[in-house]
Structure formats: C-alpha cells, structure tokens
Design a protein around this motif. Structure first.
Motif, PDB file in Angstrom:
ATOM      1  N   LEU A  91     -42.800   1.708 -18.319  1.00  0.00           N
ATOM      2  CA  LEU A  91     -43.997   1.004 -19.052  1.00  0.00           C
ATOM      3  C   LEU A  91     -44.330   3.045 -18.489  1.00  0.00           C
ATOM      4  O   LEU A  91     -43.939   3.250 -17.214  1.00  0.00           O
ATOM      5  N   LYS A 110     -50.548  -3.693 -19.246  1.00  0.00           N
ATOM      6  CA  LYS A 110     -49.218  -3.417 -19.166  1.00  0.00           C
ATOM      7  C   LYS A 110     -49.021  -3.767 -18.045  1.00  0.00           C
ATOM      8  O   LYS A 110     -48.148  -4.817 -18.086  1.00  0.00           O
ATOM      9  N   PHE A 111     -48.638  -2.989 -17.131  1.00  0.00           N
ATOM     10  CA  PHE A 111     -48.647  -3.543 -16.224  1.00  0.00           C
ATOM     11  C   PHE A 111     -48.718  -4.866 -15.359  1.00  0.00           C
ATOM     12  O   PHE A 111     -48.539  -5.394 -15.237  1.00  0.00           O
ATOM     13  N   THR A 114     -46.991  -7.371 -18.092  1.00  0.00           N
ATOM     14  CA  THR A 114     -45.808  -7.864 -17.311  1.00  0.00           C
ATOM     15  C   THR A 114     -45.640  -8.347 -16.157  1.00  0.00           C
ATOM     16  O   THR A 114     -44.736  -9.348 -15.901  1.00  0.00           O
ATOM     17  N   PRO A 121     -42.448  -4.739 -13.154  1.00  0.00           N
ATOM     18  CA  PRO A 121     -42.314  -2.946 -14.439  1.00  0.00           C
ATOM     19  C   PRO A 121     -41.492  -1.818 -13.390  1.00  0.00           C
ATOM     20  O   PRO A 121     -41.618  -1.542 -12.604  1.00  0.00           O
TER      21      PRO A 121
END
Ligand code: PEP
Length: 249
Positions: A91, A110-111, A114, A121
C-alpha cells in the motif's frame, strides 16, 4: 525477535511463460526458509502464481481498492484477493502516490480495509531526493506513517509491515547507505513507540530501493532492517534467491 521478510514487487512486468519459469526457479531455490518470502505479481497473474507458489512463498498484491465489491470499474477488491489466497497487500508505493495521486488519506483507507479483511498491509513510506536534500526525510516519513496510525489506530498494526523506500533509490540503482537506512528505520520504530512500545518492537520494517544480491547482506545486517522490498532484482530468480539467503544469514 522479528522474522525477516523479503518481498518481491514485480510491478507491471511478466507474461505467462516468464512467470512459469521464474516461479519454478524460485520454488526450487527457496526450500524451508528461516525468512518469510513473498512475491507480488500483477493482479492478473495472481492466480497463476498462487497455483505454483508451494509452501514457502507467500503471494501478495501490489494495490487494492478500499471499497467493497460493487460498481468500481477496473478495481480489485479485498475479498477477491482473499479468494485467491493472497496474504499481503503493498500500500502507498511511491509510484501509486506520485503517478496515481494516492494521498495519505487514501492510503489510510486502504490500510484500514486491508486489516479488516484479514490481509497484512505493507505500508510504503519514503522521501524524494529534494525532500532529503532539504533535511525533511523524517518529516515526510513521519507524516505518511502518522496519517495511517491516526486513522487506523495503533492496534491495527499488529500484523502490519512498514517499507521504508526512499523515492530516489527506487529503480535508480542508487541505494541508501547502510547507515542512512538504519537511521530512518530506527526513527520509524521510535515513531511507532510513541504510540505503543510493544508494537514498535514487533513491527517489521523493510528497506526498499535498488536492493540487489550484492548490497542486501549489508543492508539487512542493521538492527532495525527486517528484510527488503525488492523491485527489479525480484524478476531475476538467482538474484532474488540470493537476497532471501542474505536475510537468512
Ligand atoms: C520497489 O518497487 O518497491 C523497489 C524498491 O524497486 P527497485 O528494487 O527496483 O528499486
């Protein structure tokens, strides 16, 4: 004691035949290993790579959508990556930040997604040459890291990996010196310790930026360097195997 991780970022490279050959060589060259080994092919080849990866090579993605399945044309979701057996997602790679305008906030989203999906990540941080020359390395790395910790919460870092990748060293053949890498890695660990000392000790911090078979051992010998994120050299089986062995020493 942190277990080293060597991750190959194939970027947008490879074709079916090339990947068959590379994976066959990697699988026979990386038998039981004291380090974790990961390859991150282009998403379209994840299935092929996963079917060949054997017991000692994990498979990860280079990027993922922060959104759930649905109307997001061209994107790939976390449930899809999980479905294919992916364990990790890279990421905030500098190429995603600079070429695809991924901001700290997008990377943080996104982290969070995830971790919620049960994947690990690999959060990339790093400064440009200009920022380094202006003495802003730790400001930039700190901003990129804290944006994610503050949004996600330090408790979400239990299985997270950080990759320190000075932008000026990625794909350029210029590697950070062993001392430059150790200094920034130690500073990153200290930043994490401001939130939680145990997490700081457990978090693996990889170095990325023109790692190759010749410089890997010296970089990995540093106390706070827990392996590498490897671009170009991960496409050459012998070099990548040698880098994995360097992390195993
Ligand atoms: C990368 O893509 O993350 C990278 C470090 O590339 P390279 O090893 O080619 O510098």
């Amino acid at each position: 004691m942190r277990r080293a991780l060597v991750a190959g970022n194939w970027k947008m490279n490879g074709r079916t035949d090339f990947i068959n050959e590379l994976m066959n060589e990697l699988v026979s060259g990386i038998q039981a290993s004291a380090v974790d080994v990961l390859v991150c092919p282009p998403a379209i080849y994840l299935s092929q790579v996963k079917s060949m990866s054997g017991s000692f090579i994990a498979v990860g993605a280079q990027n993922v959508s922060e959104n759930p399945d649905g109307a997001f044309t061209g994107e790939i979701s976390l449930p899809m990556l999980r479905d294919l057996g992916c364990e990790y997602v890279i990421l905030g790679h500098s190429e995603r930040r600079s070429l695809y305008a991924e901001t700290d906030l997008v990377v943080a989203d996104k982290f969070i997604a995830t971790v919620a999906a049960g994947l690990k990540p690999i959060l990339c941080v790093g400064e440009t040459l200009e920022e380094r020359e202006q003495g802003k390395t730790l400001d930039v790395v700190g901003r990129q890291l804290k944006a994610v910790i503050d949004a996600a919460g330090i408790d979400k870092f239990a299985d997270a990996v950080i990759a320190y990748e000075p932008v000026w060293a990625i794909g350029t053949g210029k590697t950070a010196t062993s001392e430059q890498a150790q200094d920034v890695h130690a500073a990153i660990r200290a930043m994490i310790a401001e939130y939680d000392a145990k997490t700081a000790l457990a978090t693996r911090i990889l170095y990325g930026g023109s790692v190759n078979a010749r410089n890997a051992a010296e970089l990995f010998a540093n106390d706070d360097v827990d392996g590498g994120l490897v671009g170009g050299a991960s496409l050459k089986a012998n070099d990548f195997i040698a880098i994995c062995h360097a992390a195993d020493a």
